[in-house]
Motif scaffolding. Structure first.
Motif, short mmCIF file in Angstrom:
data_model
loop_
_atom_site.label_atom_id
_atom_site.label_comp_id
_atom_site.label_asym_id
_atom_site.label_seq_id
_atom_site.Cartn_x
_atom_site.Cartn_y
_atom_site.Cartn_z
N PRO A 43 0.84 -1.21 0.00
CA PRO A 43 0.00 0.00 0.00
C PRO A 43 0.86 1.25 0.00
CG PRO A 43 -0.04 -1.06 2.17
CD PRO A 43 0.88 -1.87 1.31
N THR A 44 0.51 2.22 -0.85
CA THR A 44 1.26 3.49 -0.89
C THR A 44 0.29 4.66 -1.09
OG1 THR A 44 1.56 3.88 -3.27
CG2 THR A 44 3.02 2.26 -2.26
N MET A 45 0.85 5.86 -0.94
CA MET A 45 0.08 7.06 -1.26
C MET A 45 0.61 7.72 -2.53
SD MET A 45 -1.19 8.68 2.29
CE MET A 45 0.29 9.52 2.73
N HIS A 49 8.99 6.54 -5.28
CA HIS A 49 10.45 6.68 -5.41
C HIS A 49 11.07 5.32 -5.16
CE1 HIS A 49 10.23 6.57 -1.05
NE2 HIS A 49 9.44 7.63 -1.05
N GLY A 51 12.36 4.01 -2.64
CA GLY A 51 11.94 3.35 -1.39
C GLY A 51 10.71 2.47 -1.64
N HIS A 52 9.73 3.03 -2.33
CA HIS A 52 8.53 2.25 -2.66
C HIS A 52 8.89 1.06 -3.55
CE1 HIS A 52 6.67 6.38 -2.02
NE2 HIS A 52 5.99 5.65 -1.17
N LEU A 55 10.04 -2.02 -1.96
CA LEU A 55 8.96 -2.86 -1.42
C LEU A 55 8.35 -3.73 -2.53
CD1 LEU A 55 9.28 -0.86 0.98
CD2 LEU A 55 6.81 -0.75 1.13
N TYR A 86 -0.05 17.27 -0.65
CA TYR A 86 0.59 15.97 -0.85
C TYR A 86 0.79 15.74 -2.36
CZ TYR A 86 2.34 11.49 0.47
OH TYR A 86 3.20 10.44 0.69
N MET A 163 5.78 -3.47 4.15
CA MET A 163 5.79 -2.08 4.62
C MET A 163 7.22 -1.68 4.97
SD MET A 163 2.22 -1.87 6.75
CE MET A 163 1.92 -0.15 6.43
N GLY A 164 7.45 -0.38 4.98
CA GLY A 164 8.81 0.12 5.20
C GLY A 164 9.12 0.42 6.66
N LYS A 166 10.85 2.75 7.35
CA LYS A 166 10.84 4.22 7.34
C LYS A 166 9.73 4.75 8.25
CE LYS A 166 11.04 8.46 5.39
NZ LYS A 166 9.71 8.97 5.64
N ASP A 167 8.56 4.08 8.23
CA ASP A 167 7.44 4.48 9.09
C ASP A 167 7.32 3.45 10.21
OD1 ASP A 167 5.96 6.77 7.43
OD2 ASP A 167 6.69 5.26 6.06
N PRO A 191 13.87 -2.54 4.71
CA PRO A 191 14.76 -1.49 5.22
C PRO A 191 14.56 -0.13 4.55
CG PRO A 191 15.99 -3.20 4.03
CD PRO A 191 14.57 -3.63 4.04
N ILE A 192 15.07 0.90 5.23
CA ILE A 192 14.93 2.28 4.72
C ILE A 192 15.88 2.48 3.53
CG2 ILE A 192 15.20 4.74 5.28
CD1 ILE A 192 14.73 4.02 8.22
N VAL A 193 15.34 2.99 2.44
CA VAL A 193 16.17 3.35 1.29
C VAL A 193 16.49 4.84 1.40
CG1 VAL A 193 16.31 3.48 -1.23
CG2 VAL A 193 15.14 1.56 -0.14
N MET A 201 14.60 8.47 1.73
CA MET A 201 13.72 8.84 0.61
C MET A 201 12.30 9.00 1.11
SD MET A 201 14.94 6.85 -2.72
CE MET A 201 16.61 7.03 -3.31
#
Ligand code: AMP
Length: 299
Positions: A43-45, A49, A51-52, A55, A86, A163-164, A166-167, A191-193, A201
């Motif tokens: 799931p993304t918004m 980039h 990072g997504h 996933l 956004y 999920m990342g 990052k959050d 992991p966080i990119v 990112m």
């Protein structure tokens, strides 16, 4: 009706299907599920980039079919101007997803996710997980986030959810939600990119000025220094030092917390938890960035 998108470029070997309607997506996925395919979900918004895409790649390597959703969820924004600002970049997102060989894009309208008359509210209590850090500074954010993630999971019914880190707080709350709902969906943390300079990112980075984009690498530097300092100093001391160091650079840290990675509560001593994470949120001009680093993991 089922839509699909095929990039008019013969470099792409893959055809990515684009669904806008819940019923069409479900019909397609039901067939695939019955054929025995393992479905991975990202799931993304949007405003995608690398990072997504990491996933998507993780899902592709661990599933037979990858579904990515793009939905800017209004219920998780406590600030309407943040929702309006956004970034929305669907054309570029489709190109990126195609280049990563993503199988299915779900890009619904608000009325598909929240159809009139459907009660999508979740009566879940996340306790102290949702009152600290992001939960403290963005009241209601996690209720909205959990509401949309659960609704999307009910639509997609994946076997695996990617999920990342990052959050980190979001991921911890989703894990708690899956436990409370007794869901069998496997949650996989990726992991966080980061940019070459260490900046995590984020879709929000494109709102940073060129100068801020390079200077906000201070957030990553401070996280790294925090990891160094844990050998000599206590978590509280390091947090204070980090807040000052970021402020001295002209940015406004909302918090810099060193927490137990399971309970998300601040710890007094590093020996108090097996999983320790430093989490921070920083205003860089008008852009709010979050980042974190695992300082200790003794699982
Ligand atoms: P968002 O579109 O910001 O809601 O993010 C969608 C998913 O991508 C979430 O699971 C994020 O944690 C993940 N994500 C966002 N940025 C990154 C990153 N830099 N590295 C890895 N995952 C990320």
């Amino acid at each position: 009706m089922r839509d699909f998108y095929q990039k008019p470029c013969f470099n792409y070997k893959f055809i990515m299907f684009l669904f806008k309607k819940v019923a069409d997506l479900q019909q397609y996925l039901n067939t695939k599920r019955k054929e025995g395919n393992v479905i991975g979900f990202v799931p993304t918004m949007g405003a995608l980039h690398e990072g997504h895409l990491s996933l998507i790649r993780a899902s592709k390597s661990q599933s037979d079919l990858t579904v990515c959703s793009i939905f800017v969820n209004p219920t998780q924004f406590n600030d309407t101007s943040d929702l309006e600002k956004y970034p929305r970049t669907i054309g570029a997102d489709i190109d990126l997803l195609s280049s990563a060989d993503n199988d299915i894009l779900f890009w619904p309208l608000d009325t598909e996710v929240y159809p009139p008359g459907l009660d999508t509210n979740l009566e879940l209590d996340f306790g102290d997980l949702a009152t600290v850090m992001e939960g403290y500074f963005r009241p209601g954010h996690f209720d909205g986030m959990a509401q949309v993630v659960w609704r999307l999971l009910q639509i997609v019914e994946p076997h695996k959810l990617f999920m990342g880190q990052k959050d980190f707080q979001q991921l911890t709350i989703v894990r708690n939600m899956l436990q409370q709902m007794q869901s069998e969906i496997e949650l996989i943390m990726c992991p966080i990119v980061r940019e070459d300079n260490g900046l995590a990112m984020s879709s929000r980075n494109r709102r940073l000025s060129v100068e801020d984009r390079s200077q906000s690498t201070i957030i990553y530097q401070v996280l790294n220094e925090a990891k160094e300092k844990m050998k000599q100093e206590k978590p509280g001391e390091i947090s204070q030092w980090a807040m000052k160091k970021i402020s001295d650079c002209g940015y406004k840290p909302e918090y810099f917390k060193i927490v137990n990675g399971i309970t998300l509560q601040a710890i007094d001593q590093f020996k108090d938890a097996d999983l320790v994470v430093a989490c921070t949120a920083v205003w860089v001009g008008e852009v709010r960035l979050i980042d974190n680093m695992i300082l200790k993991n003794q699982k």
